[in-house]
Write a protein that holds these residues in place. Structure first.
Motif, PDB file in Angstrom:
ATOM      1  N   ASP A  57      43.597  30.059  24.781  1.00  0.00           N
ATOM      2  CA  ASP A  57      43.886  30.727  26.021  1.00  0.00           C
ATOM      3  C   ASP A  57      42.739  30.356  26.729  1.00  0.00           C
ATOM      4  O   ASP A  57      41.637  30.797  26.304  1.00  0.00           O
ATOM      5  N   ARG A  99      54.217  31.300  27.633  1.00  0.00           N
ATOM      6  CA  ARG A  99      53.351  31.719  26.960  1.00  0.00           C
ATOM      7  C   ARG A  99      53.450  32.358  25.601  1.00  0.00           C
ATOM      8  O   ARG A  99      54.478  33.150  25.548  1.00  0.00           O
ATOM      9  N   TRP A 100      52.805  32.084  24.694  1.00  0.00           N
ATOM     10  CA  TRP A 100      53.137  32.817  23.150  1.00  0.00           C
ATOM     11  C   TRP A 100      51.786  32.877  22.297  1.00  0.00           C
ATOM     12  O   TRP A 100      50.937  32.244  22.752  1.00  0.00           O
ATOM     13  N   GLU A 101      51.853  33.650  21.613  1.00  0.00           N
ATOM     14  CA  GLU A 101      50.511  34.019  20.862  1.00  0.00           C
ATOM     15  C   GLU A 101      51.008  34.177  19.362  1.00  0.00           C
ATOM     16  O   GLU A 101      51.991  34.471  18.962  1.00  0.00           O
TER      17      GLU A 101
END
Length: 86
Positions: free
Chosen positions: A8, A65-67
């Motif tokens: 990020d 977006r992913w985490e």
């Protein structure tokens, strides 16, 4: 086409500078551009590249977006997992 960008840009971990140095040395075209933007996120460049070869119709861009949290051990195991899934 699908590109994955690791990390990020708004929350850079301490080891990021070392990783970016490796990209500059070994994969300069895939690193960050002058504005600090990774190659896959330079959307206009990627779109022009895909459209130039007449291989694709109109290019549509979608960012997802992913985490995912990784331990150091989990990160070291990523290449093994990718190989095992083939």
């Amino acid at each position: 086409m699908w590109w994955t960008v690791f990390g990020d840009p708004d929350r850079s971990p301490p080891w990021r500078a070392d990783r970016d140095a490796l990209y500059r040395r070994w994969l300069p075209a895939q690193g960050r551009g002058p504005a600090g933007v990774p190659a896959p996120l330079r959307v206009a460049e990627r779109t022009a590249e895909l459209e130039a070869g007449d291989w694709f119709g109109p290019v549509q861009v979608e960012m997802i977006r992913w985490e995912h949290q990784l331990t150091p051990q989990g990160a070291r195991g990523l290449p093994d997992r990718a190989r095992d899934e083939r």
